[in-house]
Enzyme design. Sequence first.
Site, short mmCIF file in Angstrom:
data_model
loop_
_atom_site.label_atom_id
_atom_site.label_comp_id
_atom_site.label_asym_id
_atom_site.label_seq_id
_atom_site.Cartn_x
_atom_site.Cartn_y
_atom_site.Cartn_z
N ASN A 225 0.86 -1.19 0.00
CA ASN A 225 0.00 0.00 0.00
C ASN A 225 0.88 1.23 0.00
O ASN A 225 2.11 1.13 0.00
CB ASN A 225 -0.96 -0.03 1.20
CG ASN A 225 -0.21 -0.07 2.51
OD1 ASN A 225 0.53 0.85 2.84
ND2 ASN A 225 -0.37 -1.17 3.25
N ALA A 289 1.47 1.47 11.62
CA ALA A 289 1.69 0.78 10.34
C ALA A 289 0.38 0.55 9.59
O ALA A 289 -0.66 0.30 10.20
CB ALA A 289 2.37 -0.57 10.59
N ASP A 293 -4.24 -6.05 5.04
CA ASP A 293 -5.30 -6.86 5.65
C ASP A 293 -5.24 -8.31 5.17
O ASP A 293 -5.64 -9.20 5.89
CB ASP A 293 -6.66 -6.24 5.33
CG ASP A 293 -6.86 -4.93 6.10
OD1 ASP A 293 -6.41 -4.86 7.25
OD2 ASP A 293 -7.44 -3.98 5.54
N LYS A 303 8.37 -17.48 -10.28
CA LYS A 303 7.59 -16.38 -10.86
C LYS A 303 6.39 -16.95 -11.64
O LYS A 303 6.55 -17.88 -12.45
CB LYS A 303 8.48 -15.56 -11.80
CG LYS A 303 7.78 -14.34 -12.32
CD LYS A 303 8.66 -13.53 -13.24
CE LYS A 303 7.83 -12.46 -13.90
NZ LYS A 303 8.42 -11.92 -15.09
N PRO A 321 -3.11 -11.61 10.47
CA PRO A 321 -3.43 -11.36 11.88
C PRO A 321 -3.54 -9.86 12.12
O PRO A 321 -2.85 -9.07 11.48
CB PRO A 321 -2.20 -11.93 12.62
CG PRO A 321 -1.11 -11.97 11.61
CD PRO A 321 -1.77 -12.18 10.27
N ASP A 322 -4.42 -9.46 13.02
CA ASP A 322 -4.56 -8.05 13.38
C ASP A 322 -3.67 -7.79 14.59
O ASP A 322 -3.94 -8.27 15.70
CB ASP A 322 -6.02 -7.72 13.68
CG ASP A 322 -6.22 -6.22 13.80
OD1 ASP A 322 -5.43 -5.57 14.51
OD2 ASP A 322 -7.14 -5.69 13.16
N ILE A 323 -2.58 -7.07 14.36
CA ILE A 323 -1.57 -6.88 15.41
C ILE A 323 -2.14 -6.06 16.57
O ILE A 323 -1.99 -6.41 17.74
CB ILE A 323 -0.31 -6.19 14.82
CG1 ILE A 323 0.23 -7.04 13.66
CG2 ILE A 323 0.75 -5.98 15.88
CD1 ILE A 323 1.23 -6.33 12.77
N PHE A 340 -4.09 3.52 14.77
CA PHE A 340 -4.36 4.54 13.76
C PHE A 340 -5.47 4.01 12.86
O PHE A 340 -5.62 2.78 12.72
CB PHE A 340 -3.10 4.84 12.94
CG PHE A 340 -2.30 6.00 13.51
CD1 PHE A 340 -1.75 5.90 14.77
CD2 PHE A 340 -2.13 7.18 12.78
CE1 PHE A 340 -1.02 6.96 15.31
CE2 PHE A 340 -1.41 8.23 13.31
CZ PHE A 340 -0.85 8.14 14.56
N LYS A 358 -11.01 -3.25 18.49
CA LYS A 358 -9.60 -3.61 18.62
C LYS A 358 -9.11 -3.58 20.06
O LYS A 358 -7.96 -3.89 20.34
CB LYS A 358 -8.74 -2.65 17.80
CG LYS A 358 -9.19 -2.54 16.34
CD LYS A 358 -8.10 -2.95 15.41
CE LYS A 358 -8.54 -2.76 13.98
NZ LYS A 358 -7.52 -3.20 13.04
O1 C5P Z 1 -8.71 -2.11 10.62
P1 C5P Z 1 -7.71 -1.10 10.20
O2 C5P Z 1 -6.64 -1.64 9.30
O3 C5P Z 1 -8.30 0.18 9.67
O4 C5P Z 1 -7.02 -0.69 11.57
C1 C5P Z 1 -5.97 0.18 11.61
C2 C5P Z 1 -5.20 0.03 12.88
O5 C5P Z 1 -5.00 -1.36 13.17
C3 C5P Z 1 -3.81 0.59 12.77
O6 C5P Z 1 -3.39 0.99 14.05
C4 C5P Z 1 -2.99 -0.59 12.26
O7 C5P Z 1 -1.62 -0.43 12.58
C5 C5P Z 1 -3.64 -1.72 13.00
N1 C5P Z 1 -3.62 -2.98 12.27
C6 C5P Z 1 -2.86 -4.02 12.75
N2 C5P Z 1 -2.86 -5.23 12.11
C7 C5P Z 1 -3.60 -5.41 11.01
C8 C5P Z 1 -4.40 -4.37 10.52
C9 C5P Z 1 -4.36 -3.17 11.17
O8 C5P Z 1 -2.16 -3.83 13.75
N3 C5P Z 1 -3.59 -6.59 10.42
#
Ligand code: C5P
Length: 414
Positions: A225, A289, A293, A303, A321-323, A340, A358
């Site tokens: 991105n 960051a 997603d 390739k 994973p959502d950190i 963020f 979150k």
């Molecule tokens: O859900 P969204 O991507 O909009 O959420 C943004 C927030 O979640 C940011 O703080 C981003 O660093 C964190 N995030 C994360 N892991 C992910 C997706 C987003 O930590 N896989």
Amino acid sequence: MTQRILLIVSGGIAAYKSLELVRLLRRKGIAVRAVLTESAEKFVTPLSLGVLTEDHVFGQLFDLKEEREIGHIQLSRQADLIVIAPATANILAKMANGIADDLATTILLATDKPVLAVPAMNVRMWHHRATQRNLERLRADGIHIMEPDDGDMACGEYGKGRLPEPEAIAREIERLLALPPLPDPLTDQPDFAPPPNKGGLAGRHVLITAGPTHEPIDPVRFIANRSSGKQGFAIAAAAAQAGARVTLVAGPVALPTPAGVKRVDVETAREMLGAVEAALPADVAIMVAAVADWRTADAVGQKIKKDGSGAPAPLALVENPDILATLGTSSSRPALLIGFAAETQNVTEHAQAKLAKKGADWIVANDVSGDVMGGETNAIHIVTADGVESWADMPKAAVASRLIEKVANVFRAD
Ligand code: C5P
């Protein structure tokens, strides 16, 4: 109002880079007035600096004309920040000991303005105990000091001591200009004024993620991105300046590491999660960051070729994973967890929903429908359980300083 720098150039081989620094600062609308030490004049001429600053270049303390028209006190009074770049081991030693034997060092002894020193010297001079002792003293005196870069030296040696790139110096200058003014030691009550440069985050560990992640498709392609990492890096710099121990987990970005920050480079979201978990415990986590997603279900080792049918190669995606959410429910959840939210519409509504989803304490929401990603400024809304605080559009360095100030206030209130 135009911000003004007094740039002191001392005599090192890197002095020529001060010309590029002046050019960058002028382009950012910052006015620069220059002072050259006697030895600096051997490396860069007053004429070239004068052309770039569009101002007289100062050099001689005992030049009566200069003292009559504009004294050394006046030179410092008219500046918002004094920058010494390059700062030689010699000028640092004089500063640390209060020696004032030329115009530059007299200004530095007489000033009550914030001072940034950008050292550049031979690697052995940098590591010499005398220099390190002087730097320690200067830091304790509230002088901001940038770490030199590693690399090849003009003298043929290799190591630490290179002047940081002018872009990095310019960014540090912008960040310092955005800080609230220092208290005046002559008039402010010491009881009420925080000690300069000690910062409100001394002794705290601040963990920050920044930049994009790259999710490989095959050995040459990846999902990414437009995140530049600038906002997260600026926050890391501000946290370090506030005295925190800072771990910055950075996705693939081309940015220099801010002074005093421990940087861990990663590529993918899963690597970022691993580095974040390895850095725990932390008092504060600021997840800036733009984590991808999704990643490909199966990145392949070769390739991917067109198969001749005209049909695109199938790309199966799975969720990363959502950190932030992982930290939100972790047994070592930082005391203050900040996320963020980059949105293109209904910014605060989405941020409010994200706060609960979150398990974060604050969500810093910004509208990325313009050129925020990669741009120099940011307009943010801080969403907390107490409501929404909106800040006007300002440079990312200023957002960083104010945000860190707000974070420090949480710990001061404890
Ligand atoms: O859900 P969204 O991507 O909009 O959420 C943004 C927030 O979640 C940011 O703080 C981003 O660093 C964190 N995030 C994360 N892991 C992910 C997706 C987003 O930590 N896989």
